[in-house]
Design a protein around this motif. Structure first.
Motif, PDB file in Angstrom:
ATOM      1  N   ALA A 131     -59.488 -42.317  17.651  1.00  0.00           N
ATOM      2  CA  ALA A 131     -58.860 -41.026  17.951  1.00  0.00           C
ATOM      3  C   ALA A 131     -57.448 -41.271  18.479  1.00  0.00           C
ATOM      4  O   ALA A 131     -57.215 -42.188  19.275  1.00  0.00           O
ATOM      5  CB  ALA A 131     -59.676 -40.258  18.974  1.00  0.00           C
ATOM      6  N   LEU A 132     -56.497 -40.450  18.042  1.00  0.00           N
ATOM      7  CA  LEU A 132     -55.108 -40.534  18.485  1.00  0.00           C
ATOM      8  C   LEU A 132     -54.662 -39.198  19.058  1.00  0.00           C
ATOM      9  O   LEU A 132     -55.088 -38.141  18.596  1.00  0.00           O
ATOM     10  CB  LEU A 132     -54.180 -40.886  17.314  1.00  0.00           C
ATOM     11  N   ALA A 133     -53.802 -39.244  20.056  1.00  0.00           N
ATOM     12  CA  ALA A 133     -53.172 -38.038  20.606  1.00  0.00           C
ATOM     13  C   ALA A 133     -51.739 -38.380  20.957  1.00  0.00           C
ATOM     14  O   ALA A 133     -51.448 -39.490  21.436  1.00  0.00           O
ATOM     15  CB  ALA A 133     -53.925 -37.547  21.840  1.00  0.00           C
ATOM     16  N   TRP A 134     -50.828 -37.436  20.733  1.00  0.00           N
ATOM     17  CA  TRP A 134     -49.425 -37.656  21.079  1.00  0.00           C
ATOM     18  C   TRP A 134     -49.143 -37.027  22.440  1.00  0.00           C
ATOM     19  O   TRP A 134     -49.285 -35.826  22.613  1.00  0.00           O
ATOM     20  CB  TRP A 134     -48.492 -37.068  20.036  1.00  0.00           C
ATOM     21  N   THR A 135     -48.767 -37.845  23.400  1.00  0.00           N
ATOM     22  CA  THR A 135     -48.513 -37.381  24.758  1.00  0.00           C
ATOM     23  C   THR A 135     -47.015 -37.388  25.042  1.00  0.00           C
ATOM     24  O   THR A 135     -46.199 -37.796  24.211  1.00  0.00           O
ATOM     25  CB  THR A 135     -49.220 -38.292  25.773  1.00  0.00           C
ATOM     26  N   GLN A 136     -46.651 -36.973  26.243  1.00  0.00           N
ATOM     27  CA  GLN A 136     -45.245 -37.004  26.654  1.00  0.00           C
ATOM     28  C   GLN A 136     -44.711 -38.430  26.724  1.00  0.00           C
ATOM     29  O   GLN A 136     -43.501 -38.646  26.689  1.00  0.00           O
ATOM     30  CB  GLN A 136     -45.103 -36.322  28.014  1.00  0.00           C
ATOM     31  N   GLY A 183     -65.167 -41.390  19.375  1.00  0.00           N
ATOM     32  CA  GLY A 183     -64.854 -40.385  20.383  1.00  0.00           C
ATOM     33  C   GLY A 183     -63.716 -39.477  19.960  1.00  0.00           C
ATOM     34  O   GLY A 183     -63.152 -39.605  18.873  1.00  0.00           O
ATOM     35  N   GLY A 184     -63.375 -38.534  20.842  1.00  0.00           N
ATOM     36  CA  GLY A 184     -62.275 -37.620  20.605  1.00  0.00           C
ATOM     37  C   GLY A 184     -61.348 -37.573  21.803  1.00  0.00           C
ATOM     38  O   GLY A 184     -61.764 -37.830  22.934  1.00  0.00           O
ATOM     39  N   ILE A 185     -60.070 -37.231  21.564  1.00  0.00           N
ATOM     40  CA  ILE A 185     -59.077 -37.197  22.632  1.00  0.00           C
ATOM     41  C   ILE A 185     -58.097 -36.067  22.370  1.00  0.00           C
ATOM     42  O   ILE A 185     -57.777 -35.750  21.221  1.00  0.00           O
ATOM     43  CB  ILE A 185     -58.334 -38.549  22.737  1.00  0.00           C
ATOM     44  N   ALA A 186     -57.629 -35.426  23.446  1.00  0.00           N
ATOM     45  CA  ALA A 186     -56.591 -34.407  23.364  1.00  0.00           C
ATOM     46  C   ALA A 186     -55.796 -34.452  24.659  1.00  0.00           C
ATOM     47  O   ALA A 186     -56.272 -34.937  25.692  1.00  0.00           O
ATOM     48  CB  ALA A 186     -57.196 -33.017  23.155  1.00  0.00           C
ATOM     49  N   THR A 187     -54.557 -33.947  24.627  1.00  0.00           N
ATOM     50  CA  THR A 187     -53.719 -33.883  25.818  1.00  0.00           C
ATOM     51  C   THR A 187     -53.300 -32.444  26.075  1.00  0.00           C
ATOM     52  O   THR A 187     -53.185 -31.643  25.136  1.00  0.00           O
ATOM     53  CB  THR A 187     -52.477 -34.779  25.660  1.00  0.00           C
ATOM     54  N   ASP A 188     -53.092 -32.094  27.349  1.00  0.00           N
ATOM     55  CA  ASP A 188     -52.723 -30.724  27.687  1.00  0.00           C
ATOM     56  C   ASP A 188     -51.312 -30.668  28.260  1.00  0.00           C
ATOM     57  O   ASP A 188     -50.592 -31.669  28.325  1.00  0.00           O
ATOM     58  CB  ASP A 188     -53.744 -30.103  28.645  1.00  0.00           C
TER      59      ASP A 188
END
Length: 420
Positions: free
Chosen positions: A220-225, A271-276
Motif C-alpha cells: 500500500a502507498l500513500a502520498w503525505t506532506q 494492508g491499507g494506508i491513507a493520510t489525512d
C-alpha cells in the motif's frame, strides 16, 4: 472508544483526463516467454477506481484479456464507452490482492499500472501506460521492471503527488533468484520501486527499497506532506510476518504492527494506508498472530500511535480492508461472509479516527465478489464493489450518520453500464 453521530458530507465527484508515453525500460520479453504455453485467465473481478479533481469517477477493469478504462460523471449511474489500453491481449491479474491501479494527476494525465501474468508459475511483469488527452487514447504499454528476468514482479502499488511525480512499488523476486543461483538462501522477496518526475513520460532505473519481505501480500502507498510512504508485510526475525512502514524518500523503516504472526507461508493478505489533513497515517490490516487475531485499524502521528481497534466480525471472516481519508473524515471498508452471502461493510469517523460509527452492512451478494473500495475527496464519498451476480455497484453518500445512509446511497449499477 466512544461512538458518535457523524456530520454532513456534501457531494462532489473527481476526475480529469489523459494520454501518451515513453518509458525508459524496454520490455524484457524472451523467446522462452513468447513460446511458453499460456495459462488460462483468472477471474477478473478486481477493479481499479479513483476520483479526479473534477469529481468524476474513473474505472479500470479487465475483460477478455484487455485492460479497459471508462469514466462516470454521475456517480456511477452510467459510464463512458470503455477505451482499450492494451491493444494486444494480455493475461492481466485482476483478482483482489492483484488488481489494476489508476490515478489522475492535476493536469488530467491518467496513469495506470497492472500486472501481466506470464506463463511461468508466479511470474509477471509490472506494466504501465498513460493518457494525456482525457482518456481518449493511451500510450503503448511498457514494462517497468528492468531486470530482464522471467520471475515474480507482482502486487504493484501506484501513488502520485498530482504535480508530476509518480512512484510505483512492487514485490520482486530477482534477489531471491540470484541468491539461489549462487547456492545461497534468501527469505521472502524484495520491494522494488520505479519513479518518474514527468507524469510517467519516463522512469528512472529500478531501485531496491527493502529486502526480505512477504511474497504475496499487496503493498500500500500513500502520498503525505513528506513524500510517498509505503506499508508492507515484512519478514522480521526468522519468519514473523508483521507490517512495516517507511518513507520512500527518507527510509527509516518502522515496525507498524507487533502481532507476532509467525508463519512459514505468505498470508496473501496485505494492508491499507491513507493520510489525512493533519498528516496522520491511518492503517488497516489482518493478522492471525500470537498477540491478536482478526482485522484491525490504528493511526500513527509522529512518534505516537493509537491502540489497535478491532474491525468487523471475526466469525464472518472480516477481511481485506481498505481505508480512505480526506480532511478529518476517515472511511474503513471490508468484506464479510455469513455462510451464504458476502457483504460490504463500512465504518467511518469525522474526527480523524478518534471516534467511530458502528459497522454498517451496506450491500450483499450471493456470488463471487471483489473487495469493497472506499473513495473520498472534498465532500464526496463513494463505495465501489464489483460482484459477479449484480455487476459493478456504486454507492454514493450525501450524508454519513450513525444510522442508515441517505436514500441516495441505495444506488446499484451493473457493470454492463460501463459499455464493456
Amino acid at each position: 472508544m466512544r461512538r458518535q453521530q457523524i456530520y454532513h458530507i456534501a457531494a462532489m465527484l473527481l476526475l480529469s483526463t489523459s494520454a501518451a508515453i515513453h518509458a525508459s525500460h524496454p520490455d524484457p520479453a524472451s523467446e522462452d516467454q513468447a513460446h511458453a504455453k499460456p495459462r488460462p485467465p483468472k477471474t477478473t473481478l478486481g477493479v481499479g477506481v479513483t476520483l479526479d479533481e473534477s469529481g468524476r469517477l474513473w474505472l479500470a477493469k479487465v475483460e477478455n484479456q484487455q485492460l479497459l478504462v471508462a469514466r462516470s460523471d454521475d456517480e456511477g449511474k452510467s459510464f463512458s464507452n470503455p477505451v482499450v489500453v492494451t491493444s494486444e491481449p494480455e493475461n492481466i491479474s485482476a483478482d483482489g490482492e492483484n488488481r489494476p491501479k489508476i490515478a489522475v494527476a492535476r493536469d488530467g494525465t491518467v496513469l495506470l499500472t497492472w500486472i501481466q501474468s506470464l506463463p511461468q508459475k508466479y511470474s509477471g511483469n509490472v506494466r504501465f501506460a498513460r493518457s494525456t488527452d482525457s482518456g481518449r487514447t493511451f500510450s503503448k504499454p511498457v514494462t517497468l521492471n528492468d531486470d530482464g528476468r522471467i520471475t515474480s514482479h507482482r502486487f504493484d502499488s501506484l501513488a502520485i503527488d498530482g504535480a508530476g511525480r509518480v512512484v510505483v512499488a512492487w514485490l520482486d523476486a530477482r534477489d531471491r533468484d540470484a541468491a539461489r543461483e549462487q547456492g545461497g538462501e534468501f527469505a521472502g522477496v524484495s520491494v522494488y520501486i520505479a519513479q518518474s518526475n514527468d507524469n510517467g513520460a519516463s522512469f528512472g532505473a529500478n531501485r531496491r527499497f527493502q529486502a526480505h519481505t512477504c511474497e504475496c501480500c499487496r503493498i500500500a502507498l500513500a502520498w503525505t506532506q513528506e513524500g510517498p510512504v509505503v506499508f508492507w508485510r515484512n519478514i522480521f526475525g526468522v519468519n514473523t510476518r508483521d507490517f512495516a512502514i517507511a518513507n520512500l524518500d527518507k527510509g527509516g523503516m518502522r515496525r507498524a504492527t507487533d502481532d507476532e504472526w509467525r508463519i512459514d507461508a505468505c498470508p496473501h493478505n496485505g494492508g491499507g494506508i491513507a493520510t489525512d489533513r493533519q498528516g496522520q497515517l491511518h492503517l488497516v490490516w489482518f493478522t492471525n498472530g500470537a498477540v491478536r487475531q482478526g482485522l484491525f485499524y490504528k493511526r500513527l502521528g509522529g512518534d505516537w500511535e493509537s491502540q489497535p481497534l478491532p474491525i468487523g466480525d471475526p466469525a464472518a471472516q472480516a477481511n481485506h480492508a481498505s481505508v480512505a481519508a480526506e480532511g478529518k473524515t476517515v472511511l474503513l471498508t471490508w468484506r464479510e461472509f455469513d455462510g451464504s452471502s458476502y457483504s460490504a461493510q463500512m465504518m467511518y469517523s469525522n474526527d480523524s479516527g478518534v471516534s467511530w460509527s458502528g459497522p454498517q452492512r451496506l450491500m450483499e451478494s450471493a456470488g463471487a465478489t471483489d473487495y469493497p473500495i472506499p473513495l473520498i475527496d472534498g465532500n464526496k464519498v463513494l463505495l465501489v464493489w464489483n460482484t459477479a451476480m449484480e455487476g459493478l455497484r456504486v454507492l454514493p453518500f450525501d450524508r454519513l450518520t450513525a444510522g442508515k445512509p441517505s436514500d441516495k446511497s441505495s444506488a446499484k449499477h451493473a457493470a454492463d453500464k460501463t459499455g464493456g
